[in-house]
Design an enzyme around this catalytic site. Structure first.
Site, PDB file in Angstrom:
ATOM      1  N   ASP A  41      -4.495 -33.809   5.320  1.00  0.00           N
ATOM      2  CA  ASP A  41      -4.238 -33.498   3.910  1.00  0.00           C
ATOM      3  C   ASP A  41      -4.130 -32.003   3.627  1.00  0.00           C
ATOM      4  O   ASP A  41      -4.093 -31.577   2.474  1.00  0.00           O
ATOM      5  CB  ASP A  41      -5.361 -34.088   3.041  1.00  0.00           C
ATOM      6  CG  ASP A  41      -5.334 -35.603   3.070  1.00  0.00           C
ATOM      7  OD1 ASP A  41      -4.242 -36.165   3.295  1.00  0.00           O
ATOM      8  OD2 ASP A  41      -6.401 -36.218   2.887  1.00  0.00           O
ATOM      9  N   HIS A 243       2.826  -9.282  21.270  1.00  0.00           N
ATOM     10  CA  HIS A 243       2.435 -10.102  20.112  1.00  0.00           C
ATOM     11  C   HIS A 243       1.092 -10.788  20.352  1.00  0.00           C
ATOM     12  O   HIS A 243       0.914 -11.969  20.056  1.00  0.00           O
ATOM     13  CB  HIS A 243       3.534 -11.120  19.783  1.00  0.00           C
ATOM     14  CG  HIS A 243       4.768 -10.469  19.232  1.00  0.00           C
ATOM     15  ND1 HIS A 243       6.011 -11.056  19.248  1.00  0.00           N
ATOM     16  CD2 HIS A 243       4.963  -9.259  18.654  1.00  0.00           C
ATOM     17  CE1 HIS A 243       6.899 -10.236  18.711  1.00  0.00           C
ATOM     18  NE2 HIS A 243       6.289  -9.132  18.342  1.00  0.00           N
ATOM     19  N   ASP A 260      -1.991  -3.585  15.127  1.00  0.00           N
ATOM     20  CA  ASP A 260      -0.755  -3.715  14.343  1.00  0.00           C
ATOM     21  C   ASP A 260      -1.085  -4.702  13.244  1.00  0.00           C
ATOM     22  O   ASP A 260      -1.192  -5.908  13.484  1.00  0.00           O
ATOM     23  CB  ASP A 260       0.377  -4.231  15.252  1.00  0.00           C
ATOM     24  CG  ASP A 260       1.723  -4.289  14.551  1.00  0.00           C
ATOM     25  OD1 ASP A 260       1.753  -4.162  13.310  1.00  0.00           O
ATOM     26  OD2 ASP A 260       2.743  -4.472  15.244  1.00  0.00           O
ATOM     27  N   ASP A 271       3.863  -2.524   7.398  1.00  0.00           N
ATOM     28  CA  ASP A 271       3.861  -2.850   8.830  1.00  0.00           C
ATOM     29  C   ASP A 271       3.411  -1.580   9.558  1.00  0.00           C
ATOM     30  O   ASP A 271       4.191  -0.643   9.724  1.00  0.00           O
ATOM     31  CB  ASP A 271       5.278  -3.270   9.250  1.00  0.00           C
ATOM     32  CG  ASP A 271       5.331  -3.758  10.696  1.00  0.00           C
ATOM     33  OD1 ASP A 271       4.275  -3.830  11.346  1.00  0.00           O
ATOM     34  OD2 ASP A 271       6.449  -4.066  11.162  1.00  0.00           O
ATOM     35  N   HIS A 350      11.024  -2.614  23.523  1.00  0.00           N
ATOM     36  CA  HIS A 350      11.479  -3.086  22.199  1.00  0.00           C
ATOM     37  C   HIS A 350      12.232  -1.976  21.490  1.00  0.00           C
ATOM     38  O   HIS A 350      12.326  -0.857  21.992  1.00  0.00           O
ATOM     39  CB  HIS A 350      10.304  -3.608  21.361  1.00  0.00           C
ATOM     40  CG  HIS A 350       9.197  -2.612  21.127  1.00  0.00           C
ATOM     41  ND1 HIS A 350       9.285  -1.600  20.194  1.00  0.00           N
ATOM     42  CD2 HIS A 350       7.975  -2.489  21.708  1.00  0.00           C
ATOM     43  CE1 HIS A 350       8.157  -0.925  20.194  1.00  0.00           C
ATOM     44  NE2 HIS A 350       7.351  -1.419  21.111  1.00  0.00           N
ATOM     45  N   HIS A 354      12.831  -1.657  12.368  1.00  0.00           N
ATOM     46  CA  HIS A 354      13.547  -2.752  11.693  1.00  0.00           C
ATOM     47  C   HIS A 354      13.425  -2.497  10.201  1.00  0.00           C
ATOM     48  O   HIS A 354      12.516  -1.793   9.748  1.00  0.00           O
ATOM     49  CB  HIS A 354      12.948  -4.109  12.079  1.00  0.00           C
ATOM     50  CG  HIS A 354      11.443  -4.166  11.963  1.00  0.00           C
ATOM     51  ND1 HIS A 354      10.795  -4.378  10.776  1.00  0.00           N
ATOM     52  CD2 HIS A 354      10.456  -3.981  12.887  1.00  0.00           C
ATOM     53  CE1 HIS A 354       9.488  -4.355  10.966  1.00  0.00           C
ATOM     54  NE2 HIS A 354       9.244  -4.094  12.248  1.00  0.00           N
ATOM     55  N   HIS A 361      10.264  -8.334   9.024  1.00  0.00           N
ATOM     56  CA  HIS A 361      11.547  -7.961   9.639  1.00  0.00           C
ATOM     57  C   HIS A 361      12.578  -8.278   8.570  1.00  0.00           C
ATOM     58  O   HIS A 361      13.067  -9.399   8.470  1.00  0.00           O
ATOM     59  CB  HIS A 361      11.809  -8.766  10.917  1.00  0.00           C
ATOM     60  CG  HIS A 361      10.906  -8.349  12.036  1.00  0.00           C
ATOM     61  ND1 HIS A 361      10.978  -8.888  13.288  1.00  0.00           N
ATOM     62  CD2 HIS A 361       9.914  -7.424  12.100  1.00  0.00           C
ATOM     63  CE1 HIS A 361      10.063  -8.329  14.082  1.00  0.00           C
ATOM     64  NE2 HIS A 361       9.399  -7.438  13.365  1.00  0.00           N
ATOM     65  N   GLU A 384       8.668   2.794  15.148  1.00  0.00           N
ATOM     66  CA  GLU A 384       7.541   2.303  15.945  1.00  0.00           C
ATOM     67  C   GLU A 384       7.768   2.349  17.459  1.00  0.00           C
ATOM     68  O   GLU A 384       7.742   1.323  18.128  1.00  0.00           O
ATOM     69  CB  GLU A 384       7.207   0.862  15.537  1.00  0.00           C
ATOM     70  CG  GLU A 384       8.397  -0.093  15.478  1.00  0.00           C
ATOM     71  CD  GLU A 384       7.981  -1.519  15.113  1.00  0.00           C
ATOM     72  OE1 GLU A 384       7.092  -2.053  15.804  1.00  0.00           O
ATOM     73  OE2 GLU A 384       8.530  -2.082  14.171  1.00  0.00           O
ATOM     74  N   TYR A 388       3.993   0.927  27.285  1.00  0.00           N
ATOM     75  CA  TYR A 388       3.072  -0.117  27.728  1.00  0.00           C
ATOM     76  C   TYR A 388       3.031  -0.099  29.249  1.00  0.00           C
ATOM     77  O   TYR A 388       4.052  -0.315  29.902  1.00  0.00           O
ATOM     78  CB  TYR A 388       3.552  -1.485  27.220  1.00  0.00           C
ATOM     79  CG  TYR A 388       3.862  -1.456  25.741  1.00  0.00           C
ATOM     80  CD1 TYR A 388       2.881  -1.753  24.790  1.00  0.00           C
ATOM     81  CD2 TYR A 388       5.135  -1.076  25.278  1.00  0.00           C
ATOM     82  CE1 TYR A 388       3.149  -1.690  23.429  1.00  0.00           C
ATOM     83  CE2 TYR A 388       5.417  -1.005  23.920  1.00  0.00           C
ATOM     84  CZ  TYR A 388       4.426  -1.310  23.002  1.00  0.00           C
ATOM     85  OH  TYR A 388       4.695  -1.232  21.661  1.00  0.00           O
ATOM     86  N   ARG A 406       1.306   2.204  20.740  1.00  0.00           N
ATOM     87  CA  ARG A 406       2.403   2.097  19.768  1.00  0.00           C
ATOM     88  C   ARG A 406       1.940   2.791  18.493  1.00  0.00           C
ATOM     89  O   ARG A 406       0.765   2.692  18.121  1.00  0.00           O
ATOM     90  CB  ARG A 406       2.774   0.634  19.480  1.00  0.00           C
ATOM     91  CG  ARG A 406       3.921   0.509  18.469  1.00  0.00           C
ATOM     92  CD  ARG A 406       4.570  -0.890  18.414  1.00  0.00           C
ATOM     93  NE  ARG A 406       3.716  -1.929  17.915  1.00  0.00           N
ATOM     94  CZ  ARG A 406       3.163  -2.875  18.643  1.00  0.00           C
ATOM     95  NH1 ARG A 406       3.370  -2.914  19.946  1.00  0.00           N
ATOM     96  NH2 ARG A 406       2.385  -3.800  18.093  1.00  0.00           N
ATOM     97  N   GLU A 408       3.274   3.111  14.558  1.00  0.00           N
ATOM     98  CA  GLU A 408       4.278   2.540  13.649  1.00  0.00           C
ATOM     99  C   GLU A 408       4.012   2.960  12.216  1.00  0.00           C
ATOM    100  O   GLU A 408       2.910   2.765  11.693  1.00  0.00           O
ATOM    101  CB  GLU A 408       4.226   1.007  13.751  1.00  0.00           C
ATOM    102  CG  GLU A 408       5.156   0.317  12.764  1.00  0.00           C
ATOM    103  CD  GLU A 408       5.206  -1.203  12.948  1.00  0.00           C
ATOM    104  OE1 GLU A 408       4.199  -1.802  13.371  1.00  0.00           O
ATOM    105  OE2 GLU A 408       6.271  -1.792  12.652  1.00  0.00           O
TER     106      GLU A 408
HETATM  107  N1  GLY Z   1       4.331  -6.291  13.177  1.00  0.00           N
HETATM  108  C1  GLY Z   1       5.596  -6.713  13.661  1.00  0.00           C
HETATM  109  C2  GLY Z   1       6.424  -5.585  14.085  1.00  0.00           C
HETATM  110  O1  GLY Z   1       5.927  -4.494  14.255  1.00  0.00           O
HETATM  111  O2  GLY Z   1       7.612  -5.686  14.177  1.00  0.00           O
HETATM  112 MN    MN Z   2       7.338  -3.477  12.956  1.00  0.00          MN
HETATM  113 MN    MN Z   3       4.067  -3.917  13.378  1.00  0.00          MN
END
Ligand code: GLY
Ligand code: MN
Ligand code: MN
Length: 439
Positions: A41, A243, A260, A271, A350, A354, A361, A384, A388, A406, A408
């Site tokens: 439920d 992730h 993050d 973000d 990466h 974005h 995103h 960002e 790594y 990272r 960002e």
């Molecule tokens: N937190 C997702 C990214 O950095 O794209």
């Molecule tokens: Mn991001």
């Molecule tokens: Mn992020």
């Protein structure tokens, strides 16, 4: 202080712009997000569809917005009826009357009546603007309504002949943020920055990753915000998983921690990523790699201004990172060749950013007419870069293993350059060590 919100007149303005862009003879259909069952439920917390929310500000599921330029009622909203029993169990509903009075609908009626009403609204409209393929159940209903209109062709009724992706028009609008949107995004950035600062201040060896996640979520909720995406709180080797969201390991002396995490406020995301030592003091290797990522981020941010193309910041980050990796001996070869052959991708896999907005995103094309899009004031991008170096990296000295960095930030393009919406959280080595008492 109350959370920042988009004022009602802004929603009316957005609808007006869309009505003008699609023009007479067109009709736009925008369904609310479906509810997602979690177990028996229980549903997942409801998150409104961004396109629907952008146009209506209406927070409930089981609703459909119809925009019909030139119609006597240009903005129609189908929604759930008031129902004392359901409202006692599940929460308040606006009902059709509330949809008109509080959400500016020209006309609203119960969503149960939509099958009767929609075919008639499609009659003699030339073009239907609808984002097909995202909501299969609703796609089928749109086709049913269309077929009902087609079936009436012998009585002289014309069925629509053009189907146009609504997102094409709407996402161009969403890409350029208004003053009201930017006010909300600044607040989302400020609250998210406060959460990162709190995590830095709470962090010490032995604390669990999820304990810091709790500090972060506490900060968001205290300000009337929620999370924009599941928080990544990864120490040591976990930070090498892009992730990582388990957040269930203890933080160890000598490791770096990558967080993050960011807030969503009235439908708008921040973000932010920061990386810092669990003890508050960087080791020499951590300091070198951190300094390199920071230099790459600064080089990339310098490319965020009107006229620069979206990919310029990525190129700047890649060049700085590749040069630095060669200097540190982590890459061997000639910089231009390593860039051309993407040798850096082993440690930086990466992209550099974005679009950011209602979706973390966010929507908006990155290329226009085959070329990378040029930045314009009002666009918001993340910047960002990262590096790594996982445990066991072949050909890499052990002292670099398990270092992941990272950094960002959320960057608004302004008339004269840019504004960093997430600037309130420290990011130089000195500022981080000073805040954490490790300097
Ligand atoms: N937190 C997702 C990214 O950095 O794209
Ligand atoms: Mn991001
Ligand atoms: Mn992020």
């Amino acid at each position: 202080m109350f959370a920042k919100i988009i004022p009602p007149q802004e929603f009316a303005w957005r609808r007006q712009v869309l009505l003008e862009r699609i023009g007479e003879g067109a009709i736009a259909l925008v369904p609310a997000a479906p509810q997602a069952p979690r177990n028996r439920d229980v549903h997942y917390p409801f998150r409104q569809d961004s396109d629907f929310y952008y146009l209506t500000g209406f927070p409930e599921p089981e609703a459909v917005a119809v925009l019909a330029p030139g119609n006597e009622q240009e903005f129609l909203l189908f929604c759930r009826e008031r129902d004392p029993l359901m409202e006692t169990w599940h929460g308040r509903r606006a009902g059709p009357q509330g949809a008109v009075e509080r959400y500016g609908a020209d006309h609203a009626q119960p969503v149960g009546e939509i099958d009767k009403r929609l075919p008639e609204l499609l009659e003699n409209r030339q073009r239907v603007y609808y984002s097909i393929g995202y909501n299969p159940a609703f796609d089928r209903r749109v086709m049913d309504w269309l077929n009902q209109v087609r079936a009436k062709s012998r009585s002289g009724v014309r069925a629509p002949v053009e189907f146009i992706a609504l997102e094409h028009v709407l996402h161009e609008m969403r890409l350029r943020k208004s003053a009201a949107e930017l006010a909300v995004m600044r607040e989302a950035g400020r609250v998210s920055a406060e959460a990162h600062v709190r995590a830095m201040q709470t962090c010490k060896p032995g604390v669990m990753e999820h304990e810091l996640e709790a500090e972060i979520l506490y900060t968001f909720m205290r300000h009337g915000a929620g999370w924009a995406y599941p928080s990544i709180v990864g120490g040591g080797a976990n930070a090498c998983i892009l992730h990582y969201t388990e957040n269930n390991a203890p933080l160890l002396d000598g490791d770096l921690l990558l967080i993050d995490a960011a807030a969503e406020m009235d439908g708008y995301a921040a973000d932010i990523t920061r990386t810092f030592p669990v003890t508050g003091r960087f080791s020499p290797e951590q300091r070198m790699l951190y300094g390199l990522v920071l230099a790459a981020q600064q080089a990339a941010i310098a490319q965020v201004r009107p006229g620069k193309r979206w990919n310029d910041m990525h190129d700047a980050a890649v060049r700085t990172l590749t040069e630095g990796l060669v200097e540190l001996g982590l890459l061997i070869g000639e910089v231009d060749k390593l860039i051309e052959e993407e040798g850096y991708k082993r440690f930086y896999m990466h992209r550099t950013g974005h679009w950011l907005g209602m979706d973390v995103h966010d929507v908006g094309d990155y290329k226009v007419g085959g070329d990378w899009r040029a930045f314009e004031p009002g666009m918001v991008t993340t910047v960002e870069p990262g590096l790594y170096i996982p445990f066991g990296s072949e050909g890499v000295a052990e002292r670099w293993w398990n270092i992941a960095v990272r950094i960002e930030d959320d960057v608004l393009v302004t008339e004269s350059g840019h504004e960093i919406l997430s600037a309130a959280v420290p990011k130089t080595v000195d500022a981080i060590e000073a805040l954490m008492g490790g300097g």
